[in-house]
Enzyme design. Structure first.
Site, short mmCIF file in Angstrom:
data_model
loop_
_atom_site.label_atom_id
_atom_site.label_comp_id
_atom_site.label_asym_id
_atom_site.label_seq_id
_atom_site.Cartn_x
_atom_site.Cartn_y
_atom_site.Cartn_z
N ASP A 72 0.82 -1.21 0.00
CA ASP A 72 0.00 0.00 0.00
C ASP A 72 0.86 1.26 0.00
OD1 ASP A 72 0.74 -0.72 2.68
OD2 ASP A 72 -0.73 0.70 3.46
N GLU A 130 -0.20 -1.07 5.64
CA GLU A 130 0.88 -0.70 6.56
C GLU A 130 0.84 0.78 6.89
OE1 GLU A 130 4.88 0.71 7.83
OE2 GLU A 130 3.73 1.28 6.05
#
Length: 365
Positions: A72, A130
């Site tokens: 991400d 994350e």
């Protein structure tokens, strides 16, 4: 998009950048990574867990190295798709995630497809979420649901480190400091007690705070205690009866989370303040004493890497340290450029990190 894992990792980085993958919207990139690993690698057991993709070999080799990277990014700021430029004679790749951390992911994916006979068993974990609250972190979900996948002799996170080994990480906590007063009309302010005014001694303590520097295994960690938010007020004609300051403490890994919280409380001793710990995560010690980590340090020193230094920011190495797995941060990209609109990575760093890790996995010293 079809990812070519055998292409140059620079090209692969550009392809990953061009797949938008803001936190909680990683399905497309996870699909592409899963398909590529299934079609272009051999000898890997591959598992999909939510929007995380896991792959590992089971050759019975004496050591296991785990390569982990998050898929991400922070929200896109008109910086996807990526683009190449030349600056001071060097090729540079711009784009969201170019630093944090699609260049690291690209290196790991490329090595999975091109290192046929590593001297160790490999585990690769590409995970989601994350960049947002820890409760959503895909690595935490894997720890809960597939804990055996996190066993390793060394974990290498592809966090941006400009080709340095950034050892361990600092811990982080956030706390809310609340002060109270008495509400009143500002036309008769003497009938009230202004809570915002009571923030002054808190801010003075923060302004005069002297942070420690701590050396652990040759790595110097620098702590910091900062106000990161202030709130208070009811209306333009009301003396407020409550106000608060949010503080963030980045602490060296020789403190536990509990010790760090107690230290922050002690900074405000004697003040009439309500202290609430809102969230926190422990740091991780450098973890450079294991044989697998020593070999990596030697490889970095001898093959053009930057050396070893402390990691100031918190990363998921902390999760591995808590499990007793030595872990380091090692990837392309300047961490100071992470999350910036003009996020960019010199492509020679991608090449250098890929070659160092290739030699490491092949046992070439």
């Amino acid at each position: 998009m079809t990812l070519d894992l055998r292409s140059d990792p620079i090209t692969l980085t550009a392809a990953l950048i061009d797949i938008p993958s803001v936190s909680r919207d990683e399905a497309a990139i996870a699909d592409a990574v899963e398909v590529a690993l299934r079609e272009q690698t051999a000898g890997f057991e591959i598992v999909r867990n939510g929007n995380a993709v896991l792959a590992r070999t089971n050759r019975g080799l004496p050591t296991r190295v785990l390569l982990a990277g998050h898929l991400d990014t922070v929200p896109i700021a008109d910086n996807v798709p990526g683009h190449f430029t030349t600056e001071d004679g060097e090729q540079v790749l711009y784009g969201c995630g170019s630093v944090d951390m699609k260049s690291g992911d690209a290196v790991f994916l490329h090595l999975a497809a091109t290192v046929a006979e590593p001297v160790c068993d490999l585990t690769l974990i590409f995970y989601d979420c994350e960049e947002i609250a820890a409760e959503f972190n895909g690595l935490g979900r894997i720890e809960r649901e597939l804990p055996e996948w996190l066993d390793a002799d060394l974990a290498i996170l592809g966090e941006p480190s400009a080709g340095w080994i950034e050892a361990g990480c600092q811990g982080t906590l956030r706390a809310r400091l609340t002060v109270t007063g008495v509400r009143a009309h500002t036309a008769r302010n003497w009938l009230g007690d202004n809570a915002i005014h009571h923030l002054a001694p808190i801010l003075q303590r923060l302004e005069s705070y002297s942070a420690r520097e701590v050396e652990i295994d040759g790595c110097v960690y620098r702590e910091g205690l900062s106000a990161v938010g202030v709130s208070g007020g009811v209306a333009g004609n009301v003396v407020p009866d409550e106000a608060e300051v949010l503080v963030n403490f980045r602490f060296a890994p020789d403190r536990t989370l509990e010790q760090a919280a107690e230290h922050v409380r002690s900074v405000f001793d004697g003040l009439n303040v309500e202290f609430e710990l809102t969230d926190g995560a422990p740091g991780a010690l450098p973890g450079l004493t294991s044989p697998a980590a020593k070999d990596l340090v030697e490889m970095v020193h001898s093959h053009g890497g930057g050396g070893v230094r402390a990691k100031y920011g918190w990363t998921d190495v902390s999760r591995f340290a808590a499990l007793g797995v030595p872990a380091v941060n090692f990837g392309p990209g300047d961490p100071n450029l992470a999350h910036k609109v003009d996020e960019h990575v010199p492509t020679d760093q991608i090449t250098t990190v890929a070659e160092i890790l290739r030699n490491y996995l092949l046992g070439k010293h």
